[in-house]
Design a protein around this motif. Structure first.
Motif: not given
Ligand SMILES: Nc1ncnc2c1ncn2[C@@H]1O[C@H](COP(=O)(O)OP(=O)(O)OP(=O)(O)O)[C@@H](O)[C@H]1O
Ligand SMILES: [Mg+2]
Lengths: 246, 241
Positions: B82-108
């Motif tokens: 599943d490629m989940l990042l072991p050092w990131a929590d669930v929320l950070a895993n879900v938003t990793i794509g946006k953060r990789l592009r330098g966009e704001k992670a839309d937590t809501e």
């Protein structure tokens, strides 16, 4: 349980030591018994503390600079292929030159003070940190690199958000080696030329046949190195713990 | 936003050695196409080509979308692991794509998606504390976060027990509705339950088989599901021979 076992091992070793001294009737300037060493340590407590602080300062500064320099080198090499070609030979060179042979030069150039000892420590630490961290940075799981490519990540963000976190366990491996090597570097520097520090104190005591004081200094150095290792590793586990989970 | 139709034709080789083709495959826009075929025939390679993740493959052919735009930048890819990042929590895993592009992670939005896959309250758990099914749900939420109209799934449910797998299949169909989905599986039962179309990939090319008209997910014990699964099994056996 663990500390009980450690205490037991220490007691057995000390007993053995004292036994050998008594059995072979060794003169104290060849091998003082543990009791004599303990007496010397107690009599020279202030002196030992003072020289310990000097050596600890050298070890700490060397570790900090060596780890920072090693990590920065690894990052630069991972980020850029041209830099990799430039720095890789340097990295190897830093490990291959015999540090023992460089030490007198450092003293010649930098004098008898704090500086050359720190540089010695940096020299021995730099390689294990840089090479372990670099290896980790180059071995990111393909799935995570795919994730970065699929998300259209920039190389810099992919490095920062995926490759560096994934390489933290390798970095910690390098750090562990650095903490073990740092005291060697510092004491080596003190042996070649110094007026302070536990390495100097050992030579000084040896020269005057105060073998018991020499052993006390050695004991202090061992305790110091162990304590430094334990504190930094605990700190690393606290700060980097989440990058170390499976 | 309905996914575009997808057309792939051509042949692929790695280091001068043929992997597949020449073949031609169509995936219906906004539908689910299941890709079956023997191990090593090149299914994963095909998916990676579509996603633009196979620079090491020399592909002689073309990959086009019905709307004339490119496929790769609009495709998201879920692998078997599943490629989940072991050092990131669930929320950070879900938003990793946006953060990789330098966009704001839309937590809501991420929290909304986690609720949709049934993982409310799991935001700050770490992957190593999740079950295989829960991890796949995080991966699904991450894919949805990317808002891509094309979704490529490589054996996403093969490591799950049968009950969890059924739940995940239904969930995936529901939340991926309207997207163009290409799903690789070895399980004819899974294809019979989920597919609008089935593509059977063999060394000689791709054979397209259309599924029964009944709505998906089809019940496992439905008469048409059973008959279709049997038909697929027979076709796969012919391919493997
Ligand atoms: N990176 C690679 N380098 C060299 N050969 C590769 C590479 N990736 C895949 N191959 C080869 O390409 C062929 C197709 O592999 P692929 O993974 O696409 O098969 P698959 O149909 O997905 O199989 P499976 O059902 O077992 O997952 C295999 O022969 C494989 O050895
Ligand atoms: Mg595969």
């Amino acid at each position: 349980m663990n500390s009980l076992r450690l205490a037991l091992i220490a007691a057995v070793l000390l007993g053995l030591w004292q036994g050998i001294v008594v059995l072979f009737a060794l003169p104290p300037f060849i091998l003082p018994g543990p009791l004599a060493v303990a007496r010397a340590a107690a009599d020279n407590a202030a002196l030992l503390t003072w020289h310990s602080i000097i050596t600890l300062g050298e070890i700490a500064a060397g570790t900090f600079l060596g780890v920072a320099l090693g990590a920065a080198t690894a990052l630069a090499m991972a980020a850029s292929k041209p830099l990799r070609g430039l720095l890789a030979p340097l990295l190897l060179f830093s490990q291959i030159i015999p540090v023992f042979a460089v030490a007198p030069l450092l003293t010649l150039w930098l004098g008898y003070g704090f500086g050359p000892k720190v540089v010695m420590a940096v020299l021995v630490i730099f390689f294990p940190v840089a090479s372990a961290f670099f290896d980790g940075l180059m071995q990111t799981r393909r799935e995570w690199l795919d994730l970065a490519a699929n998300a259209a990540a920039t190389p810099a963000r992919s490095l920062l958000l995926l490759r560096v976190p994934a390489a933290i366990p390798s970095f910690v491996t390098g750090l562990r080696l650095a903490l073990i090597y740092a005291p060697i570097g510092a004491v080596l520097g003190e042996w070649v030329g110094a007026s302070r520090g536990l390495g100097y104190l050992m030579l000084f005591a040896n020269g005057r046949a105060h073998t018991d004081l020499m052993f006390a200094a050695l004991l202090a150095l061992t305790l110091l190195a162990m304590l430094f290792y334990a504190v930094i590793m605990a700190l690393a586990k606290m700060l980097l713990g989440k990058y170390l989970r499976a | 936003m309905k996914g575009p139709s997808l057309h792939i034709e051509g042949r692929a080789a790695i280091d001068g050695e043929a992997v597949f083709g020449p073949l031609s495959l169509d995936a219906r826009g906004g539908g689910v196409t299941c890709l079956l075929g023997p191990s090593g025939v090149g299914k994963s390679t095909l998916l990676r080509l579509i996603a633009g993740l196979a620079p090491y493959v020399s592909f002689d052919g073309r990959i086009t979308c019905g709307d004339g735009e490119q496929a790769a930048p609009r495709a998201s890819f879920i692998q078997q692991s599943d490629m989940l990042l072991p050092w990131a929590d669930v929320l950070a895993n879900v938003t990793i794509g946006k953060r990789l592009r330098g966009e704001k992670a839309d937590t809501e939005k991420a929290q909304g998606l986690l609720a949709e896959v049934g993982l409310s309250g799991f935001e700050h758990r770490f992957p190593n504390t999740l079950s295989g099914g829960q991890r796949q749900r995080v991966a699904l939420a991450r894919t949805l976060m990317e808002e891509r109209p094309i979704v490529l799934l490589d054996e996403p449910f093969s490591a799950l027990d049968i009950k969890t797998r059924h739940g995940m299949q239904a969930l995936a169909l529901r939340i991926l509705a309207g997207k163009t989905v290409l799903l690789v599986t070895h399980d004819p039962g899974e294809a019979a339950r989920l597919a609008d179309d089935v593509a059977i990939m063999g060394v000689a090319g791709v054979k397209m088989i259309s599924a029964p008209a009944s709505p998906t997910p089809r019940p496992t014990d439905g008469a048409d599901t059973i008959a279709f699964a049997a038909q697929l099994t027979a076709a796969m056996m012919r391919e493997a021979a």
